[in-house]
Motif scaffolding. Structure first.
Motif, PDB file in Angstrom:
ATOM      1  N   ARG A 113       0.826  -1.210   0.000  1.00  0.00           N
ATOM      2  CA  ARG A 113       0.000   0.000   0.000  1.00  0.00           C
ATOM      3  C   ARG A 113       0.859   1.258   0.000  1.00  0.00           C
ATOM      4  N   GLN A 114       2.008   1.235   0.652  1.00  0.00           N
ATOM      5  CA  GLN A 114       2.865   2.405   0.716  1.00  0.00           C
ATOM      6  C   GLN A 114       3.748   2.553  -0.515  1.00  0.00           C
ATOM      7  N   SER A 115       3.826   1.517  -1.361  1.00  0.00           N
ATOM      8  CA  SER A 115       4.702   1.591  -2.518  1.00  0.00           C
ATOM      9  C   SER A 115       4.106   2.415  -3.656  1.00  0.00           C
ATOM     10  N   TYR A 116       2.809   2.679  -3.626  1.00  0.00           N
ATOM     11  CA  TYR A 116       2.192   3.472  -4.686  1.00  0.00           C
ATOM     12  C   TYR A 116       2.516   4.940  -4.491  1.00  0.00           C
ATOM     13  N   SER A 117       2.818   5.590  -5.598  1.00  0.00           N
ATOM     14  CA  SER A 117       3.105   7.017  -5.517  1.00  0.00           C
ATOM     15  C   SER A 117       1.793   7.793  -5.548  1.00  0.00           C
ATOM     16  N   LEU A 118       1.842   9.016  -5.084  1.00  0.00           N
ATOM     17  CA  LEU A 118       0.665   9.864  -5.084  1.00  0.00           C
ATOM     18  C   LEU A 118       0.289  10.225  -6.518  1.00  0.00           C
ATOM     19  N   VAL A 119      -0.973  10.364  -6.766  1.00  0.00           N
ATOM     20  CA  VAL A 119      -1.445  10.717  -8.107  1.00  0.00           C
ATOM     21  C   VAL A 119      -1.147  12.183  -8.390  1.00  0.00           C
ATOM     22  N   TRP A 120      -1.370  13.030  -7.423  1.00  0.00           N
ATOM     23  CA  TRP A 120      -1.157  14.459  -7.598  1.00  0.00           C
ATOM     24  C   TRP A 120       0.139  14.872  -6.918  1.00  0.00           C
ATOM     25  N   GLU A 121       0.843  15.764  -7.578  1.00  0.00           N
ATOM     26  CA  GLU A 121       2.037  16.332  -6.957  1.00  0.00           C
ATOM     27  C   GLU A 121       1.607  17.469  -6.033  1.00  0.00           C
ATOM     28  N   MET A 122       2.143  17.466  -4.834  1.00  0.00           N
ATOM     29  CA  MET A 122       1.803  18.524  -3.892  1.00  0.00           C
ATOM     30  C   MET A 122       2.553  19.800  -4.272  1.00  0.00           C
ATOM     31  N   ARG A 123       1.814  20.917  -4.283  1.00  0.00           N
ATOM     32  CA  ARG A 123       2.440  22.201  -4.612  1.00  0.00           C
ATOM     33  C   ARG A 123       2.891  22.908  -3.350  1.00  0.00           C
ATOM     34  N   LYS A 124       3.958  23.635  -3.487  1.00  0.00           N
ATOM     35  CA  LYS A 124       4.440  24.427  -2.366  1.00  0.00           C
ATOM     36  C   LYS A 124       3.753  25.790  -2.329  1.00  0.00           C
ATOM     37  N   ARG A 125       3.368  26.317  -3.504  1.00  0.00           N
ATOM     38  CA  ARG A 125       2.628  27.582  -3.591  1.00  0.00           C
ATOM     39  C   ARG A 125       1.725  27.525  -4.824  1.00  0.00           C
ATOM     40  N   PRO A 126       0.724  28.361  -4.887  1.00  0.00           N
ATOM     41  CA  PRO A 126      -0.191  28.311  -6.028  1.00  0.00           C
ATOM     42  C   PRO A 126       0.497  28.798  -7.309  1.00  0.00           C
ATOM     43  N   PRO A 127      -0.047  28.441  -8.475  1.00  0.00           N
ATOM     44  CA  PRO A 127       0.540  28.924  -9.723  1.00  0.00           C
ATOM     45  C   PRO A 127       0.435  30.454  -9.813  1.00  0.00           C
ATOM     46  N   PRO A 128       1.311  31.084 -10.576  1.00  0.00           N
ATOM     47  CA  PRO A 128       1.313  32.558 -10.612  1.00  0.00           C
ATOM     48  C   PRO A 128       0.037  33.148 -11.222  1.00  0.00           C
ATOM     49  N   ASP A 129      -0.659  32.412 -12.056  1.00  0.00           N
ATOM     50  CA  ASP A 129      -1.849  32.962 -12.706  1.00  0.00           C
ATOM     51  C   ASP A 129      -3.149  32.415 -12.098  1.00  0.00           C
ATOM     52  N   TRP A 130      -3.131  32.088 -10.842  1.00  0.00           N
ATOM     53  CA  TRP A 130      -4.281  31.448 -10.217  1.00  0.00           C
ATOM     54  C   TRP A 130      -5.497  32.368 -10.132  1.00  0.00           C
ATOM     55  N   HIS A 131      -5.294  33.665 -10.135  1.00  0.00           N
ATOM     56  CA  HIS A 131      -6.393  34.619  -9.955  1.00  0.00           C
ATOM     57  C   HIS A 131      -7.080  34.991 -11.265  1.00  0.00           C
ATOM     58  N   LEU A 132      -6.524  34.598 -12.412  1.00  0.00           N
ATOM     59  CA  LEU A 132      -7.109  34.939 -13.711  1.00  0.00           C
ATOM     60  C   LEU A 132      -8.296  34.032 -14.037  1.00  0.00           C
ATOM     61  N   PRO A 133      -9.217  34.480 -14.900  1.00  0.00           N
ATOM     62  CA  PRO A 133     -10.334  33.609 -15.304  1.00  0.00           C
ATOM     63  C   PRO A 133      -9.817  32.382 -16.054  1.00  0.00           C
ATOM     64  N   LEU A 134     -10.587  31.313 -16.051  1.00  0.00           N
ATOM     65  CA  LEU A 134     -10.140  30.060 -16.656  1.00  0.00           C
ATOM     66  C   LEU A 134      -9.981  30.143 -18.167  1.00  0.00           C
ATOM     67  N   ASP A 135     -10.700  31.020 -18.831  1.00  0.00           N
ATOM     68  CA  ASP A 135     -10.618  31.094 -20.288  1.00  0.00           C
ATOM     69  C   ASP A 135      -9.719  32.240 -20.785  1.00  0.00           C
ATOM     70  N   TYR A 136      -8.769  32.659 -19.989  1.00  0.00           N
ATOM     71  CA  TYR A 136      -7.919  33.783 -20.379  1.00  0.00           C
ATOM     72  C   TYR A 136      -6.948  33.427 -21.509  1.00  0.00           C
ATOM     73  N   ARG A 137      -6.682  32.160 -21.748  1.00  0.00           N
ATOM     74  CA  ARG A 137      -5.745  31.756 -22.802  1.00  0.00           C
ATOM     75  C   ARG A 137      -6.432  31.626 -24.156  1.00  0.00           C
ATOM     76  N   LYS A 138      -7.752  31.542 -24.195  1.00  0.00           N
ATOM     77  CA  LYS A 138      -8.471  31.432 -25.455  1.00  0.00           C
ATOM     78  C   LYS A 138      -8.516  32.796 -26.155  1.00  0.00           C
ATOM     79  N   PRO A 139      -8.387  32.779 -27.486  1.00  0.00           N
ATOM     80  CA  PRO A 139      -8.516  34.067 -28.186  1.00  0.00           C
ATOM     81  C   PRO A 139      -9.966  34.535 -28.138  1.00  0.00           C
ATOM     82  N   ASN A 140     -10.123  35.828 -28.074  1.00  0.00           N
ATOM     83  CA  ASN A 140     -11.476  36.398 -28.010  1.00  0.00           C
ATOM     84  C   ASN A 140     -12.154  36.238 -29.353  1.00  0.00           C
ATOM     85  N   GLU A 141     -13.365  35.744 -29.334  1.00  0.00           N
ATOM     86  CA  GLU A 141     -14.093  35.547 -30.592  1.00  0.00           C
ATOM     87  C   GLU A 141     -15.212  36.536 -30.726  1.00  0.00           C
TER      88      GLU A 141
END
Length: 141
Positions: A113-141
């Motif tokens: 049971r202990q030999s399995y690795s975690l599925v998610w990597e634990m973050r030390k701090r949030p990503p730098p763009d965490w406060h932006l809307p989720l669709d900020y990378r899509k071009p405006n149509e």
């Protein structure tokens, strides 16, 4: 004074915890076995009924379908049954081999049971763009 005769053949194993001794009635002869307090008072890591329930769950149709869907093969439930039988053997006869087999089985189960690795990597701090809307990378149509 009244004396009481005890038929030793019908007596089960009676642990005498206060003295570290066990009274055993095998083949009609009372044996006084000297055991350490740790040997007499040792309990399995789980109750024997837990091993039985795990075995029943492993053998269920629902678990078989789920296991086959997930892993592509039928589950092997023999270890749960062997653990249940070892647990019952320990409770009835305090068999040292059963105790060792239970300890080894639980040790292997924990290591697996202990030999399995975690599925998610634990973050030390949030990503730098965490406060932006989720669709900020899509071009405006």
């Amino acid at each position: 004074m009244v004396s009481v005769a005890i038929d030793l053949v019908q007596l089960p194993m009676i642990p005498a915890f206060s003295f570290g001794l066990a009274l055993s009635a095998e083949k009609g002869v009372a044996e006084l076995e000297t055991r350490s307090m740790a040997d007499v008072s040792w309990r399995p890591p789980r109750a024997c009924s837990d091993y039985w329930e795990e075995w029943k769950n492993c053998k269920s149709i629902r678990n078989r379908f789920h296991y086959y869907y997930t892993y592509g093969e039928s589950p092997s439930c023999q270890q749960w049954k062997a653990d249940y039988l070892n647990c019952r053997e320990w409770e009835k006869k305090m068999n040292v081999e059963s105790r060792a087999a239970l300890c080894e089985s639980e040790r292997k189960r924990l290591e697996e049971r202990q030999s399995y690795s975690l599925v998610w990597e634990m973050r030390k701090r949030p990503p730098p763009d965490w406060h932006l809307p989720l669709d900020y990378r899509k071009p405006n149509e």
